[in-house]
Motif scaffolding. Structure first.
Motif, PDB file in Angstrom:
ATOM      1  N   GLN A 202      29.236  34.804  29.574  1.00 15.90           N
ATOM      2  CA  GLN A 202      30.530  35.251  29.847  1.00 15.90           C
ATOM      3  C   GLN A 202      31.388  34.112  30.444  1.00 15.90           C
ATOM      4  N   PRO A 218      34.809  36.208  34.549  1.00 13.88           N
ATOM      5  CA  PRO A 218      35.782  37.190  33.951  1.00 13.88           C
ATOM      6  C   PRO A 218      36.060  38.365  35.120  1.00 13.88           C
ATOM      7  N   GLU A 219      37.176  39.092  35.162  1.00 15.90           N
ATOM      8  CA  GLU A 219      37.324  39.945  36.038  1.00 15.90           C
ATOM      9  C   GLU A 219      36.284  40.952  36.503  1.00 15.90           C
ATOM     10  N   ASN A 220      35.531  41.560  35.391  1.00 13.74           N
ATOM     11  CA  ASN A 220      34.550  42.396  35.537  1.00 13.74           C
ATOM     12  C   ASN A 220      33.152  41.866  34.554  1.00 13.74           C
ATOM     13  N   PRO A 221      32.523  40.867  35.380  1.00 16.84           N
ATOM     14  CA  PRO A 221      31.441  40.331  34.859  1.00 16.84           C
ATOM     15  C   PRO A 221      30.120  41.406  34.773  1.00 16.84           C
ATOM     16  N   ASP A 224      27.056  37.730  38.347  1.00 18.49           N
ATOM     17  CA  ASP A 224      27.945  36.550  38.804  1.00 18.49           C
ATOM     18  C   ASP A 224      26.804  35.595  38.828  1.00 18.49           C
ATOM     19  N   HIS A 358      34.304  26.933  38.417  1.00 21.42           N
ATOM     20  CA  HIS A 358      35.184  26.980  37.391  1.00 21.42           C
ATOM     21  C   HIS A 358      36.176  25.610  36.925  1.00 21.42           C
TER      22      HIS A 358
END
Length: 371
Positions: A202, A218-221, A224, A358
């Motif tokens: 992801q 992403p917002e809801n991985p 992490d 990132h």
């Protein structure tokens, strides 16, 4: 009919894991009841330790079908120990929902260095089968594990034959049907069609404008867990060339270990921060430094670095490396800042890499050697 096989607890709140099967009503729904396929301690080697005082553990079932036969390869023992291994169930009856239709083999089918959680894939030309599994990196209890792949065989009656785990670092021939063509210079690529990605599935994205995002969460991985996300260009290169890319760091640049850059002459590439052989030229935004070093698959060795004065947060910076034989010249924003001579690696692939950040890459190009 379709069936689902999984590892589950025998009751709420327990951690006793068994193998279960159920018929499927649709692609997303099961038909009750779930059926216990077998006990998880039929053999001592299925226990987390091979004695009667320790509990059994079965998990990670994977169906294998060949030549009219059906098997379930499962993991057992303690996943945090070197004793983790693979067992095998064989369907000998007609009804998969009948536990007596399954025969558990009396010996492990694959063991050594904590191997487990298998799956099986065909080579590109579909003439070979490859075994994918994870194994421990060391002897210490815990979950320091890496992904391994190696060829496998099938017996005359369809049984999977795994052999023994191949030692880490041993070079294997590529799967049949997999070829690499020589790059045509100048080269510019924005589609990622020629690239292989290594990292959390992801944590990378290709924007509509052709920019590559590595280490993007992403917002809801699912989780992490970072692993030094990288991409490798699947093209053979001449000995001498010039490679460059524009790098834009995001907001997470406060830590001094955050960095990103170019991989050179890379081989034996796998998921992990330093899990490849080859060179690396990168930018360290917190320390405003350009760094050059090499990896051997387990660690990074710094060969040189230099400081620069340049804003880093969300500002594009151009990094370029000119390669000629054993000599490397690293340029930052058009100015040569490092020159290094090293003969550890003579060939390999190029790529891009980020460490715990990132990073956006764009304007990637490879030119004929300029010096």
């Amino acid at each position: 009919k379709r069936y689902a096989v999984w590892s589950g607890w025998d009751a709420p709140g327990t951690d006793r894991q068994y193998l279960y099967i159920a018929q499927m009503e649709s692609a997303t729904e099961l038909l009750p009841p779930r059926v216990l396929l077998c006990e998880n301690d039929d053999h001592p080697w299925e226990r987390i330790e091979p004695n009667e005082s320790d509990r059994g553990l079965n998990e990670g079932p994977q169906v294998f079908q060949s030549k009219g036969s059906t098997f379930i390869v499962y993991s057992c023992g303690a996943s945090w120990l070197n004793t983790y291994k693979l067992g095998l169930l064989e369907l000998i009856g007609d009804n998969p929902l009948d536990p007596t239709a399954w025969k558990k083999h009396s010996d492990p089918v694959f063991e050594g260095n904590g191997v487990g959680h298998s799956c099986f894939v065909k080579s590109l030309d579909e003439t070979e089968l490859w075994h994918v599994y994870h194994a421990k990196r060391d002897d210490k209890p815990g979950w320091r594990r890496v992904i391994h792949v190696q060829p496998m065989q099938v017996s005359d009656r369809g049984m999977p034959l795994f052999g023994s785990p191949i030692k880490t670092g041993i070079e294997l021939e590529c799967p049949t049907g997999e070829t690499f063509s020589m790059i045509k210079l100048p080269y510019r690529d924005y589609s990622l069609a020629d690239w292989s990605y290594f990292g959390h599935h992801q944590f990378y994205k290709l924007s509509d404008n052709g920019a590559l995002h590595l280490g993007i969460i992403p917002e809801n991985p699912i989780n992490d867990y970072r692993s030094g996300e990288k991409v490798i260009l699947n093209r053979l290169l001449p000995t001498d060339y010039s490679v460059g890319v524009n790098i834009v760091f995001g907001e997470d640049i406060e830590q001094d270990y955050v960095q990103a850059g170019i991989l050179l002459r890379s081989s034996r590439v796998s998921v992990g921060y330093d899990s490849h052989n080859g060179y690396y030229a990168g930018l360290i935004p917190q320390k405003q430094g350009v760094i050059f070093g090499k990896m051997d698959g387990t660690k990074f060795v710094e060969l040189d670095r230099v400081s620069f004065k340049h804003p880093c947060h969300e500002v594009s910076q151009h990094l370029q490396v000119d390669v000629s034989g054993h000599e490397f010249a690293v340029s930052h924003e058009g100015t040569t800042v490092l020159r290094i001579t090293d003969d550890s690696y003579h060939n390999g692939f190029v790529g891009l890499r980020t460490v715990d950040s990132h990073v956006t890459f764009n304007g990637f190009s490879i030119q004929a050697a300029t010096w």
